[in-house]
Design an enzyme around this catalytic site. Structure first.
Site, PDB file in Angstrom:
ATOM      1  N   SER A 152       0.833  -1.198   0.000  1.00 29.78           N
ATOM      2  CA  SER A 152       0.000   0.000   0.000  1.00 29.78           C
ATOM      3  C   SER A 152       0.878   1.263   0.000  1.00 29.78           C
ATOM      4  O   SER A 152       1.639   1.477  -0.940  1.00 29.78           O
ATOM      5  CB  SER A 152      -0.962  -0.053   1.194  1.00 29.78           C
ATOM      6  OG  SER A 152      -1.995   0.882   1.040  1.00 29.78           O
ATOM      7  N   ASP A 228     -10.047  -5.633  -3.280  1.00 28.33           N
ATOM      8  CA  ASP A 228      -9.457  -4.560  -2.470  1.00 28.33           C
ATOM      9  C   ASP A 228     -10.323  -3.314  -2.621  1.00 28.33           C
ATOM     10  O   ASP A 228     -10.448  -2.758  -3.715  1.00 28.33           O
ATOM     11  CB  ASP A 228      -8.037  -4.307  -2.990  1.00 28.33           C
ATOM     12  CG  ASP A 228      -7.257  -3.308  -2.156  1.00 28.33           C
ATOM     13  OD1 ASP A 228      -7.878  -2.406  -1.553  1.00 28.33           O
ATOM     14  OD2 ASP A 228      -6.023  -3.426  -2.121  1.00 28.33           O
ATOM     15  N   HIS A 261      -7.258  -6.093   0.884  1.00 33.31           N
ATOM     16  CA  HIS A 261      -6.094  -5.242   1.160  1.00 33.31           C
ATOM     17  C   HIS A 261      -5.331  -5.708   2.408  1.00 33.31           C
ATOM     18  O   HIS A 261      -4.388  -5.052   2.834  1.00 33.31           O
ATOM     19  CB  HIS A 261      -6.599  -3.799   1.378  1.00 33.31           C
ATOM     20  CG  HIS A 261      -5.554  -2.742   1.213  1.00 33.31           C
ATOM     21  ND1 HIS A 261      -4.961  -2.452   0.008  1.00 33.31           N
ATOM     22  CD2 HIS A 261      -4.989  -1.875   2.107  1.00 33.31           C
ATOM     23  CE1 HIS A 261      -4.087  -1.465   0.161  1.00 33.31           C
ATOM     24  NE2 HIS A 261      -4.081  -1.103   1.424  1.00 33.31           N
TER      25      HIS A 261
END
Lengths: 283, 283
Positions: A152, A228, A261
């Site tokens: 991320s 995600d 995620h």
């Protein structure tokens, strides 16, 4: 100012040692903690190459260390894992006024801040590129052969840092990276705060812009989950795909059906990432 | 009283699903959460055997789920992982007056309490042996072919439950188990509180005593770290070794050099435990 480098804890894991260290960072002007997994090979004195892992928003050095299950593969391959924090830390370090999760503490975005009050401490770019590896390679059985990976915000950091430092890393990979921070809400908030309104300066910290402006090829692997919830608004993997095609930049960009995620996604594919890095670290 | 069985979250992991459920437990008289890893085989409708995992003091269903790295091997082998909490929960459930970590919430010790005020809720033995498997086997693609494992207080629970329920489990394993709770401070505190001062009744929940009194053979694997700070005072693995030898009870009791009491120890050897269980689950 102390220059101490202290071993805070050391736990046996897959025949190696999972360690946590504390040191005073001259770059960040604060005391920092980071974690290192030393595989069995290095515990008997043989220096090993390293994968640097950059974590995402809200994380510190413990998230990847406890949840990713990376030590098993690192032990097999003989790779050290270097896991820094995601921002400067401490009471003297300014934080977002409202304690937002996406700016300030836990959200350094791997840039060198130019704006007050952030510029005194928020220099994670220099910390990751220069100070931390110099320390680790001096104090621990770790060579100067490095790869870098992250998740991320840390995926942004890993790709951006690798693209800007040709020859310093053998390979780069990312899970769910923010590929174009200049053009997504998380990145715009962070860059506005740390770098100010001069958007031209943002391009130095934007992977898509760096590739667009001719960054040198480096082996790149990206995994992105299709479930995600941040994909369409924040991560925008397709923008990275497009610029790689336009610039003839080779990249393995993979979409994984059903994955979100979380660290469960990272755990599911970290073995493939470490084996990818091993191909280049031991080349 | 609600009989609801609710899926709270579901995350893709190693091709299967890491799920968390909530339900009202008639046994414990409170709402409980538990986690289940369903391997890919079961996600397409094929019922699979299950390993029940009992966690240690202070844990809930998340510690093993996030830290042990067990899903990778469970996915490969086609085994479901059933991960309950370690005590009843909720505002109406009594807790240790001083909030001790080793009694009350997070420390149910897998017994059926007989003493007030604990006996209304603290019935983890019946919950683990009967209510939870009945629920899981009714609602999820999980067969009645079971093994059981656990850590520390949960290692005690796993071995004790397997010894008392011949034929109900194919195999049992434990990391760092409390093998003789009647004769260590953790166990004596818990049993005094939940079961009262009639120490004869404690023997029904003590693995060493159960083997001494002729418990039937079941495949048993134990791993114990030699750098575990609880080994000499609380865990006393050697007492289990001795009674197994005396009673001709076959057990693989292994000491692992340098390992402590943490999830890094569990992560390092969980693959061997799951492969051990698979031999018996698929026999």
């Amino acid at each position: 100012m102390s220059t101490s480098f202290v071993l805070k804890s050391s736990v046996r894991c897959f025949g190696g040692q999972q360690n946590q260290y504390e040191h005073y960072s001259d770059t960040l002007n604060c005391t920092m903690q980071f974690s290192v997994y030393l595989p069995p090979q290095s515990c008997v004195g043989t220096p090993v190459p390293a994968v640097y892992w950059l974590s995402g928003l809200t994380c510190n050095d413990q998230n990847f260390t406890t949840k990713a299950g990376a030590q098993r593969v690192a032990a097999e391959l003989g790779i050290a894992l270097i896991i820094p924090d995601t921002s400067p830390r401490g009471d003297q370090v300014p934080d977002d006024a409202e304690g937002a999760y996406d700016f300030g503490l836990g959200a350094g975005f791997y840039v060198n801040a130019t704006e007050a009050p952030w510029s005194e401490h928020y220099r994670m770019y220099d910390y990751i590129v220069a100070e931390l590896p110099a320390l680790v390679e001096k104090e621990l059985p770790v060579t100067q052969v490095r790869s870098i990976s992250g998740h991320s915000m840390g995926g942004h950091g890993a790709i951006m840092i690798a693209l800007r430092n040709a020859g310093r890393y053998q390979s780069v990979s990312a899970f769910s990276p923010i590929v174009n921070p200049s053009d997504c809400p998380w990145g715009q908030k962070a860059f506005s705060g740390y770098l100010g309104s001069h958007v031209e300066s943002w391009k130095d910290y934007d992977s898509v812009e760096l590739i667009r402006h001719g960054a040198a090829q480096i082996p790149l692997l990206v995994d992105q989950g299709l479930s995600d919830t941040f994909l369409s608004e924040q991560l925008k993997t397709s923008v990275l795909e497009t610029v790689c095609q336009e610039m003839n930049f080779e990249a393995a960009i993979r979409y994984q059906d059903g994955y979100d995620h979380s660290y469960y996604f990272i755990a599911s594919f970290i073995e493939e990432h470490l084996r990818f890095h091993a191909q280049h670290l031991f080349d």
